[in-house]
Design a protein around this motif. Structure first.
Motif, PDB file in Angstrom:
ATOM      1  N   ARG A 137       0.836  -1.211   0.000  1.00  0.00           N
ATOM      2  CA  ARG A 137       0.000   0.000   0.000  1.00  0.00           C
ATOM      3  C   ARG A 137       0.867   1.255   0.000  1.00  0.00           C
ATOM      4  NH1 ARG A 137      -2.778  -3.665   3.120  1.00  0.00           N
ATOM      5  NH2 ARG A 137      -4.950  -4.011   2.525  1.00  0.00           N
ATOM      6  N   ASP A 138       1.927   1.226   0.778  1.00  0.00           N
ATOM      7  CA  ASP A 138       2.866   2.347   0.842  1.00  0.00           C
ATOM      8  C   ASP A 138       4.246   1.825   0.457  1.00  0.00           C
ATOM      9  OD1 ASP A 138       4.460   4.500   1.327  1.00  0.00           O
ATOM     10  OD2 ASP A 138       3.968   4.690   3.461  1.00  0.00           O
ATOM     11  N   PRO A 139       4.697   2.083  -0.773  1.00  0.00           N
ATOM     12  CA  PRO A 139       5.974   1.533  -1.219  1.00  0.00           C
ATOM     13  C   PRO A 139       7.201   2.256  -0.683  1.00  0.00           C
ATOM     14  CG  PRO A 139       5.007   2.848  -2.966  1.00  0.00           C
ATOM     15  CD  PRO A 139       4.013   2.831  -1.837  1.00  0.00           C
ATOM     16  N   SER A 140       7.003   3.304   0.105  1.00  0.00           N
ATOM     17  CA  SER A 140       8.149   4.090   0.556  1.00  0.00           C
ATOM     18  C   SER A 140       9.066   3.283   1.464  1.00  0.00           C
ATOM     19  CB  SER A 140       7.670   5.357   1.277  1.00  0.00           C
ATOM     20  OG  SER A 140       6.904   5.031   2.427  1.00  0.00           O
ATOM     21  N   GLY A 141       8.507   2.404   2.288  1.00  0.00           N
ATOM     22  CA  GLY A 141       9.335   1.585   3.169  1.00  0.00           C
ATOM     23  C   GLY A 141      10.226   0.641   2.396  1.00  0.00           C
ATOM     24  N   LEU A 142       9.677   0.039   1.343  1.00  0.00           N
ATOM     25  CA  LEU A 142      10.468  -0.867   0.501  1.00  0.00           C
ATOM     26  C   LEU A 142      11.561  -0.095  -0.222  1.00  0.00           C
ATOM     27  CD1 LEU A 142      11.018  -3.603  -0.785  1.00  0.00           C
ATOM     28  CD2 LEU A 142       9.201  -3.119  -2.445  1.00  0.00           C
ATOM     29  N   ARG A 143      11.228   1.091  -0.749  1.00  0.00           N
ATOM     30  CA  ARG A 143      12.248   1.901  -1.437  1.00  0.00           C
ATOM     31  C   ARG A 143      13.383   2.266  -0.489  1.00  0.00           C
ATOM     32  NH1 ARG A 143       7.739   4.617  -3.971  1.00  0.00           N
ATOM     33  NH2 ARG A 143       7.926   6.268  -2.419  1.00  0.00           N
ATOM     34  N   ALA A 144      13.035   2.665   0.722  1.00  0.00           N
ATOM     35  CA  ALA A 144      14.061   3.054   1.689  1.00  0.00           C
ATOM     36  C   ALA A 144      14.960   1.871   2.047  1.00  0.00           C
ATOM     37  CB  ALA A 144      13.398   3.615   2.945  1.00  0.00           C
ATOM     38  N   ALA A 145      14.359   0.700   2.219  1.00  0.00           N
ATOM     39  CA  ALA A 145      15.154  -0.489   2.562  1.00  0.00           C
ATOM     40  C   ALA A 145      16.100  -0.857   1.426  1.00  0.00           C
ATOM     41  CB  ALA A 145      14.229  -1.664   2.876  1.00  0.00           C
ATOM     42  N   ALA A 159       8.380 -16.888  -1.407  1.00  0.00           N
ATOM     43  CA  ALA A 159       8.827 -16.682  -2.786  1.00  0.00           C
ATOM     44  C   ALA A 159       8.281 -15.369  -3.335  1.00  0.00           C
ATOM     45  CB  ALA A 159       8.379 -17.854  -3.658  1.00  0.00           C
ATOM     46  N   ASN A 160       7.081 -14.975  -2.885  1.00  0.00           N
ATOM     47  CA  ASN A 160       6.519 -13.702  -3.329  1.00  0.00           C
ATOM     48  C   ASN A 160       7.393 -12.535  -2.890  1.00  0.00           C
ATOM     49  OD1 ASN A 160       4.102 -14.533  -4.676  1.00  0.00           O
ATOM     50  ND2 ASN A 160       3.238 -15.054  -2.688  1.00  0.00           N
ATOM     51  N   ALA A 161       7.947 -12.614  -1.684  1.00  0.00           N
ATOM     52  CA  ALA A 161       8.841 -11.555  -1.213  1.00  0.00           C
ATOM     53  C   ALA A 161      10.071 -11.473  -2.101  1.00  0.00           C
ATOM     54  CB  ALA A 161       9.233 -11.809   0.234  1.00  0.00           C
ATOM     55  N   VAL A 162      10.584 -12.626  -2.500  1.00  0.00           N
ATOM     56  CA  VAL A 162      11.758 -12.641  -3.386  1.00  0.00           C
ATOM     57  C   VAL A 162      11.427 -11.976  -4.712  1.00  0.00           C
ATOM     58  CG1 VAL A 162      13.381 -14.106  -4.626  1.00  0.00           C
ATOM     59  CG2 VAL A 162      12.676 -14.728  -2.302  1.00  0.00           C
ATOM     60  N   ARG A 163      10.294 -12.342  -5.295  1.00  0.00           N
ATOM     61  CA  ARG A 163       9.917 -11.798  -6.607  1.00  0.00           C
ATOM     62  C   ARG A 163       9.723 -10.288  -6.553  1.00  0.00           C
ATOM     63  NH1 ARG A 163       6.164 -16.270  -6.318  1.00  0.00           N
ATOM     64  NH2 ARG A 163       7.035 -18.066  -7.413  1.00  0.00           N
ATOM     65  N   ARG A 164       9.269  -9.794  -5.429  1.00  0.00           N
ATOM     66  CA  ARG A 164       9.007  -8.363  -5.313  1.00  0.00           C
ATOM     67  C   ARG A 164      10.260  -7.561  -4.984  1.00  0.00           C
ATOM     68  NH1 ARG A 164       4.113  -6.319  -7.242  1.00  0.00           N
ATOM     69  NH2 ARG A 164       2.685  -8.084  -7.258  1.00  0.00           N
ATOM     70  N   VAL A 196      16.916  -7.232   8.091  1.00  0.00           N
ATOM     71  CA  VAL A 196      15.723  -6.738   7.418  1.00  0.00           C
ATOM     72  C   VAL A 196      14.880  -7.940   7.007  1.00  0.00           C
ATOM     73  CG1 VAL A 196      16.935  -6.600   5.173  1.00  0.00           C
ATOM     74  CG2 VAL A 196      14.802  -5.313   5.533  1.00  0.00           C
ATOM     75  N   VAL A 197      13.601  -7.898   7.334  1.00  0.00           N
ATOM     76  CA  VAL A 197      12.681  -8.994   7.031  1.00  0.00           C
ATOM     77  C   VAL A 197      11.702  -8.520   5.961  1.00  0.00           C
ATOM     78  CG1 VAL A 197      10.922 -10.571   7.923  1.00  0.00           C
ATOM     79  CG2 VAL A 197      12.869  -9.909   9.367  1.00  0.00           C
ATOM     80  N   PHE A 198      11.796  -9.107   4.780  1.00  0.00           N
ATOM     81  CA  PHE A 198      10.887  -8.777   3.680  1.00  0.00           C
ATOM     82  C   PHE A 198       9.708  -9.745   3.730  1.00  0.00           C
ATOM     83  CE2 PHE A 198      15.026  -7.271   1.961  1.00  0.00           C
ATOM     84  CZ  PHE A 198      14.685  -5.933   1.770  1.00  0.00           C
ATOM     85  N   ARG A 199       8.523  -9.195   3.869  1.00  0.00           N
ATOM     86  CA  ARG A 199       7.339 -10.035   4.034  1.00  0.00           C
ATOM     87  C   ARG A 199       6.126  -9.355   3.409  1.00  0.00           C
ATOM     88  NH1 ARG A 199       5.354  -9.365  10.346  1.00  0.00           N
ATOM     89  NH2 ARG A 199       4.839  -7.155  10.220  1.00  0.00           N
ATOM     90  N   GLY A 200       4.969 -10.021   3.507  1.00  0.00           N
ATOM     91  CA  GLY A 200       3.725  -9.425   3.064  1.00  0.00           C
ATOM     92  C   GLY A 200       3.109  -8.601   4.173  1.00  0.00           C
ATOM     93  N   ASP A 201       1.934  -8.055   3.903  1.00  0.00           N
ATOM     94  CA  ASP A 201       1.241  -7.285   4.924  1.00  0.00           C
ATOM     95  C   ASP A 201       0.821  -8.211   6.060  1.00  0.00           C
ATOM     96  OD1 ASP A 201      -0.401  -8.513   3.009  1.00  0.00           O
ATOM     97  OD2 ASP A 201      -2.124  -7.322   3.611  1.00  0.00           O
ATOM     98  N   GLY A 202       0.906  -7.725   7.264  1.00  0.00           N
ATOM     99  CA  GLY A 202       0.576  -8.566   8.414  1.00  0.00           C
ATOM    100  C   GLY A 202       1.664  -9.598   8.627  1.00  0.00           C
ATOM    101  N   GLY A 203       1.269 -10.842   8.856  1.00  0.00           N
ATOM    102  CA  GLY A 203       2.252 -11.897   9.063  1.00  0.00           C
ATOM    103  C   GLY A 203       2.543 -12.110  10.535  1.00  0.00           C
ATOM    104  N   ARG A 204       3.200 -13.226  10.818  1.00  0.00           N
ATOM    105  CA  ARG A 204       3.530 -13.587  12.189  1.00  0.00           C
ATOM    106  C   ARG A 204       4.679 -12.713  12.712  1.00  0.00           C
ATOM    107  NH1 ARG A 204       5.061 -19.589  12.234  1.00  0.00           N
ATOM    108  NH2 ARG A 204       4.587 -19.470  14.463  1.00  0.00           N
ATOM    109  N   HIS A 244      11.086  -4.575   9.766  1.00  0.00           N
ATOM    110  CA  HIS A 244      10.093  -5.216   8.905  1.00  0.00           C
ATOM    111  C   HIS A 244       9.851  -4.342   7.680  1.00  0.00           C
ATOM    112  CE1 HIS A 244       8.034  -7.927  12.092  1.00  0.00           C
ATOM    113  NE2 HIS A 244       8.717  -8.657  11.247  1.00  0.00           N
ATOM    114  N   VAL A 245       9.779  -4.963   6.516  1.00  0.00           N
ATOM    115  CA  VAL A 245       9.475  -4.227   5.297  1.00  0.00           C
ATOM    116  C   VAL A 245       8.346  -4.944   4.568  1.00  0.00           C
ATOM    117  CG1 VAL A 245      10.322  -3.461   3.048  1.00  0.00           C
ATOM    118  CG2 VAL A 245      11.810  -3.323   5.062  1.00  0.00           C
TER     119      VAL A 245
END
Length: 263
Positions: A51-59, A74-79, A142-150, A166-167
């Motif tokens: 929803r907000d890509p700024s965190g991913l860009r900063a990481a 695998a989705n985190a890897v692809r993204r 740095v942990v690349f994950r989807g929204d929410g998660g454990r 978390h990113v």
């Protein structure tokens, strides 16, 4: 009288429902079809950008400052990885950790050899049990994950002294799919087994089919990718056989389907 399935086609005449996201379903569906199964694809999760890509860009801009990059799927890897490599070489001191075999394979497919992968089981607990994540005091993770998660992965690493960020690399959403044909197949007894790999997938399937079909769904055999998903299935009301695969990989899910259907 129809011939019995042969050793090369143990699923001949069987109908399997596959609920993986569309981008992840191809190899699993091919395995089932080669074994003689009829496959219906009904993705119950759609992968979208954060929803907000700024965190991913900063990481990504500060990637070299981290010691370990953890990919939870695998989705985190692809993204993440293609965009990271488009900015330049992967930082030489940054170790890549994959939560499981599918994630590790996706890292390799993107040209990045994983440094940390669990030997058995593919979940946060297994990753945390690896030797490489025992002494992490003072390390930046740095942990690349989807929204929410454990939260267990991050909380445990923090308790061991790591600094964890978390990113959100992607988010999961309900696909816009007309479920009427699948409802009809289920209500006619035309689906032999349903396959799901996560609790979220299971809940989305129930939501997408609606309460009328739910009663039929509860009586359909189910193959799941983890014990906690099997527990969730029972909580939701599944009363037919619920078979738990060794792990949520294509190969393990395939073996579980064959076993569930008497192959």
């Amino acid at each position: 009288m129809a011939a019995a399935p042969g050793p090369d086609t143990p699923l001949d005449g069987r109908h399997v429902l596959v609920t993986r996201p569309e981008a992840q379903a191809g190899a699993f569906c091919a395995m089932l079809e080669q074994a003689g199964a009829r496959v219906t694809r009904f993705p119950v999760i759609e992968i979208r950008g954060p929803r907000d890509p700024s965190g991913l860009r900063a990481a990504l801009q500060g990637l070299a400052a981290y010691d370990i990059a953890v990919f939870v799927s695998a989705n985190a890897v692809r993204r993440v990885v293609p965009e990271a490599l488009a900015r330049g070489p992967w930082p030489p001191g940054l170790r890549a950790a994959a939560i499981g075999a599918s994630t590790a394979r996706e890292l390799a497919a993107q040209g990045l050899a994983p440094d940390i992968v669990p030997e058995r089981r593919f979940d946060s607990e297994a990753l945390l049990a690896t030797d490489a994540l025992q002494s992490v005091e003072g390390l930046r993770v740095v942990v690349f994950r989807g929204d929410g998660g454990r939260e267990q992965l991050a909380s445990t690493l923090r308790s061991r002294g790591a600094e964890v960020t978390h990113v959100e690399a992607y988010r999961r959403a309900l696909p816009e799919i007309d479920p009427r044909q699948l409802r009809a197949s289920l209500e006619a007894g035309g689906i032999d087994v349903v396959t799901v790999t996560s609790g979220e997938s299971l809940q989305n399937l129930v939501k997408m089919l609606g309460p009328v079909t739910g009663e039929t769904l509860w009586r359909t055999r189910l193959v799941v990718g983890a014990a906690r998903v099997a527990e969730r299935a029972r909580e939701l009301g599944f009363r037919a056989d619920v078979v738990t695969a060794e792990d949520p990989t294509d190969a393990a899910m395939f073996r579980a389907v064959v076993g569930c259907l008497g192959g």
